[in-house]
Scaffold this motif. Structure first.
Motif, PDB file in Angstrom:
ATOM      1  N   THR A  58       0.847  -1.184   0.000  1.00 37.60           N
ATOM      2  CA  THR A  58       0.000   0.000   0.000  1.00 37.60           C
ATOM      3  C   THR A  58       0.884   1.236   0.000  1.00 37.60           C
ATOM      4  OG1 THR A  58      -0.123   0.097   2.422  1.00 37.60           O
ATOM      5  CG2 THR A  58      -1.849  -1.148   1.291  1.00 37.60           C
ATOM      6  N   PHE A  59       0.324   2.321  -0.501  1.00 34.60           N
ATOM      7  CA  PHE A  59       0.934   3.641  -0.384  1.00 34.60           C
ATOM      8  C   PHE A  59      -0.139   4.587   0.146  1.00 34.60           C
ATOM      9  CE2 PHE A  59       3.484   1.834  -3.919  1.00 34.60           C
ATOM     10  CZ  PHE A  59       4.749   1.985  -3.376  1.00 34.60           C
ATOM     11  N   GLY A  60       0.256   5.508   1.001  1.00 34.81           N
ATOM     12  CA  GLY A  60      -0.684   6.498   1.501  1.00 34.81           C
ATOM     13  C   GLY A  60      -0.934   6.380   2.985  1.00 34.81           C
ATOM     14  N   ALA A  61      -1.413   7.467   3.580  1.00 31.59           N
ATOM     15  CA  ALA A  61      -1.535   7.563   5.035  1.00 31.59           C
ATOM     16  C   ALA A  61      -2.827   6.981   5.594  1.00 31.59           C
ATOM     17  CB  ALA A  61      -1.416   9.027   5.463  1.00 31.59           C
ATOM     18  N   TYR A  62      -3.767   6.614   4.739  1.00 28.11           N
ATOM     19  CA  TYR A  62      -4.983   5.998   5.253  1.00 28.11           C
ATOM     20  C   TYR A  62      -4.685   4.608   5.811  1.00 28.11           C
ATOM     21  CZ  TYR A  62      -7.791   9.570   2.842  1.00 28.11           C
ATOM     22  OH  TYR A  62      -8.357  10.756   2.423  1.00 28.11           O
ATOM     23  N   VAL A  63      -5.486   4.197   6.774  1.00 25.44           N
ATOM     24  CA  VAL A  63      -5.440   2.830   7.293  1.00 25.44           C
ATOM     25  C   VAL A  63      -6.503   2.051   6.517  1.00 25.44           C
ATOM     26  CG1 VAL A  63      -5.659   1.350   9.323  1.00 25.44           C
ATOM     27  CG2 VAL A  63      -4.735   3.677   9.551  1.00 25.44           C
ATOM     28  N   SER A  64      -6.050   1.123   5.674  1.00 23.86           N
ATOM     29  CA  SER A  64      -6.931   0.500   4.687  1.00 23.86           C
ATOM     30  C   SER A  64      -7.294  -0.932   5.053  1.00 23.86           C
ATOM     31  CB  SER A  64      -6.263   0.502   3.308  1.00 23.86           C
ATOM     32  OG  SER A  64      -5.923   1.814   2.914  1.00 23.86           O
ATOM     33  N   SER A  65      -8.477  -1.339   4.583  1.00 29.13           N
ATOM     34  CA  SER A  65      -8.935  -2.710   4.765  1.00 29.13           C
ATOM     35  C   SER A  65      -9.658  -3.137   3.500  1.00 29.13           C
ATOM     36  CB  SER A  65      -9.871  -2.813   5.971  1.00 29.13           C
ATOM     37  OG  SER A  65     -10.385  -4.130   6.107  1.00 29.13           O
ATOM     38  N   LEU A  66      -9.228  -4.246   2.915  1.00 36.16           N
ATOM     39  CA  LEU A  66      -9.839  -4.756   1.684  1.00 36.16           C
ATOM     40  C   LEU A  66     -10.699  -5.965   2.007  1.00 36.16           C
ATOM     41  CD1 LEU A  66      -9.966  -4.554  -1.462  1.00 36.16           C
ATOM     42  CD2 LEU A  66      -8.157  -6.299  -1.481  1.00 36.16           C
ATOM     43  N   GLY A  67     -11.947  -5.933   1.548  1.00 39.34           N
ATOM     44  CA  GLY A  67     -12.857  -7.039   1.799  1.00 39.34           C
ATOM     45  C   GLY A  67     -13.608  -7.466   0.564  1.00 39.34           C
ATOM     46  N   ILE A  68     -14.271  -8.620   0.679  1.00 37.84           N
ATOM     47  CA  ILE A  68     -15.176  -9.122  -0.357  1.00 37.84           C
ATOM     48  C   ILE A  68     -16.595  -8.886   0.128  1.00 37.84           C
ATOM     49  CG2 ILE A  68     -15.962 -11.156  -1.632  1.00 37.84           C
ATOM     50  CD1 ILE A  68     -13.152 -12.312  -1.273  1.00 37.84           C
ATOM     51  N   LEU A  82      -9.998  -9.542   3.525  1.00 39.19           N
ATOM     52  CA  LEU A  82      -8.811 -10.142   2.919  1.00 39.19           C
ATOM     53  C   LEU A  82      -7.523  -9.618   3.557  1.00 39.19           C
ATOM     54  CD1 LEU A  82      -9.891  -9.925  -0.839  1.00 39.19           C
ATOM     55  CD2 LEU A  82      -9.877 -11.964   0.619  1.00 39.19           C
ATOM     56  N   PHE A  83      -7.356  -8.306   3.555  1.00 39.71           N
ATOM     57  CA  PHE A  83      -6.145  -7.684   4.093  1.00 39.71           C
ATOM     58  C   PHE A  83      -6.542  -6.433   4.874  1.00 39.71           C
ATOM     59  CE2 PHE A  83      -5.049  -9.530  -0.097  1.00 39.71           C
ATOM     60  CZ  PHE A  83      -4.234 -10.568   0.340  1.00 39.71           C
ATOM     61  N   SER A  84      -5.960  -6.285   6.061  1.00 37.90           N
ATOM     62  CA  SER A  84      -6.322  -5.150   6.901  1.00 37.90           C
ATOM     63  C   SER A  84      -5.074  -4.560   7.547  1.00 37.90           C
ATOM     64  CB  SER A  84      -7.308  -5.598   7.982  1.00 37.90           C
ATOM     65  OG  SER A  84      -7.749  -4.504   8.748  1.00 37.90           O
ATOM     66  N   GLU A  85      -4.879  -3.266   7.352  1.00 37.35           N
ATOM     67  CA  GLU A  85      -3.739  -2.579   7.960  1.00 37.35           C
ATOM     68  C   GLU A  85      -4.010  -2.297   9.437  1.00 37.35           C
ATOM     69  OE1 GLU A  85      -1.405   0.006   4.715  1.00 37.35           O
ATOM     70  OE2 GLU A  85      -3.375   0.826   5.204  1.00 37.35           O
ATOM     71  N   THR A  86      -2.988  -2.425  10.231  1.00 37.27           N
ATOM     72  CA  THR A  86      -3.095  -2.123  11.658  1.00 37.27           C
ATOM     73  C   THR A  86      -2.663  -0.703  11.988  1.00 37.27           C
ATOM     74  OG1 THR A  86      -0.884  -3.033  12.031  1.00 37.27           O
ATOM     75  CG2 THR A  86      -2.761  -4.538  12.306  1.00 37.27           C
ATOM     76  N   ASP A  87      -2.042  -0.052  11.019  1.00 43.78           N
ATOM     77  CA  ASP A  87      -1.567   1.325  11.213  1.00 43.78           C
ATOM     78  C   ASP A  87      -1.439   1.965   9.841  1.00 43.78           C
ATOM     79  OD1 ASP A  87      -0.622   3.637  12.396  1.00 43.78           O
ATOM     80  OD2 ASP A  87       0.839   2.605  13.670  1.00 43.78           O
ATOM     81  N   GLN A  88      -0.971   3.195   9.814  1.00 45.90           N
ATOM     82  CA  GLN A  88      -0.859   3.914   8.557  1.00 45.90           C
ATOM     83  C   GLN A  88       0.184   3.313   7.622  1.00 45.90           C
ATOM     84  OE1 GLN A  88      -0.475   7.756  10.867  1.00 45.90           O
ATOM     85  NE2 GLN A  88      -1.550   8.542   9.068  1.00 45.90           N
ATOM     86  N   ALA A  89       1.250   2.768   8.167  1.00 48.03           N
ATOM     87  CA  ALA A  89       2.341   2.251   7.344  1.00 48.03           C
ATOM     88  C   ALA A  89       3.247   1.374   8.197  1.00 48.03           C
ATOM     89  CB  ALA A  89       3.142   3.404   6.742  1.00 48.03           C
ATOM     90  N   SER A 108       5.691  -5.099   9.600  1.00 50.82           N
ATOM     91  CA  SER A 108       4.735  -4.912   8.512  1.00 50.82           C
ATOM     92  C   SER A 108       3.369  -4.519   9.058  1.00 50.82           C
ATOM     93  CB  SER A 108       4.595  -6.195   7.682  1.00 50.82           C
ATOM     94  OG  SER A 108       5.775  -6.477   6.972  1.00 50.82           O
ATOM     95  N   VAL A 109       2.650  -3.745   8.266  1.00 49.14           N
ATOM     96  CA  VAL A 109       1.362  -3.233   8.701  1.00 49.14           C
ATOM     97  C   VAL A 109       0.212  -4.208   8.397  1.00 49.14           C
ATOM     98  CG1 VAL A 109       0.742  -2.014   6.565  1.00 49.14           C
ATOM     99  CG2 VAL A 109       0.086  -1.059   8.783  1.00 49.14           C
TER     100      VAL A 109
END
Length: 250
Positions: A58-68, A82-89, A108-109
């Motif tokens: 990922t790139f960017g300061a948002y804390v992102s989560s990808l789902g179905i 599927l994948f979930s960030e625990t922090d910004q980076a 790793s985030v």
């Protein structure tokens, strides 16, 4: 040994060997069935199909989560994260380095590098990327289906299929727009690894389509079940050996 006897012994064994050879052969790339789709107009299979996603970064300061998400008209229901960030980076990454997020390593985030889900036959799905600020407040969720994205009064494209976006997702980008996302609106994950790039509308909607990059590859959920010919061949092999043993012992 008479020829007829030899054929009696060897025919079932040969049949089984051929069947086993077919089973062991490398899997060929598959075409999508009529009515199936994997792109900005939806994700839909006519057979149960397992899709495995490989996380890139990922790139960017948002804390992102990808789902179905299952889709019913304009109603979406998340069925798998599927994948979930625990922090910004990642540890040590910040604005000067592009807020890079990776997976599976120390610091790793994102914890996991792969995730799989069986898409049920004839159920429509979409991928959705939820973006949050560091305080946990939701910014937005963008979907792989254009019809689910409504920004500025129009249905926008936020995913590309077959690309990792600007610079192919290999480095942080604050200036480069991905100019032709409309050329990457669908793909066939049954044919091999398919690149995916997502734009979260951050950085003043820079449209770089690399805020999260990943890949997807699919196989039919029934692919691991032996064909009837293979089962028959195994049974024939067992019967042939049993017959050979009885004749030898008599």
């Amino acid at each position: 040994m008479q020829l007829r006897t030899a054929l009696t012994y060897t025919a079932p064994i040969l049949s089984a060997s051929l069947a086993l050879g077919a089973l062991a052969a490398p899997a060929a790339a598959f075409s999508m069935n009529s009515g199936e789709k994997f792109g900005t107009d939806g994700l839909l299979f006519t057979e149960d199909t397992e899709v495995t996603f490989d996380f890139g970064n990922t790139f960017g300061a948002y804390v992102s989560s990808l789902g179905i998400y299952e889709v019913d008209g304009t109603t979406t229901t998340e069925v798998k994260t599927l994948f979930s960030e625990t922090d910004q980076a990642d540890d040590g990454q910040d604005a000067t380095t592009g807020w890079v997020g990776t997976s599976g390593g120390a610091g790793s985030v994102v914890a996991n590098s792969t995730a799989s889900y069986i898409f049920k036959a004839n159920v429509e799905y979409a991928l959705g990327l939820a973006s949050r600020r560091s305080d946990g407040s939701l910014v937005n969720t963008v979907f792989s289906s254009n019809s689910l994205n409504s920004f500025g009064g129009e249905n926008t494209q936020q995913f590309v299929f077959g690309s990792h976006g600007a610079f192919d997702g290999s480095q942080n980008n604050d200036t480069q727009t991905f100019d032709n996302p409309e050329d990457f609106i669908s793909g066939n994950p049954l044919a091999g690894s398919l690149a995916l790039g997502i734009d979260d509308r951050g950085n003043n909607n820079d449209r770089d389509f690399q805020d999260m990059v990943l890949s997807a590859q699919a196989k039919r959920a029934s692919a691991g079940v032996p064909e009837p010919s293979v089962v028959f061949g195994l049974a024939a092999m067992a019967g042939g050996f049993a017959s050979l043993r009885r004749r030898r012992d008599s």
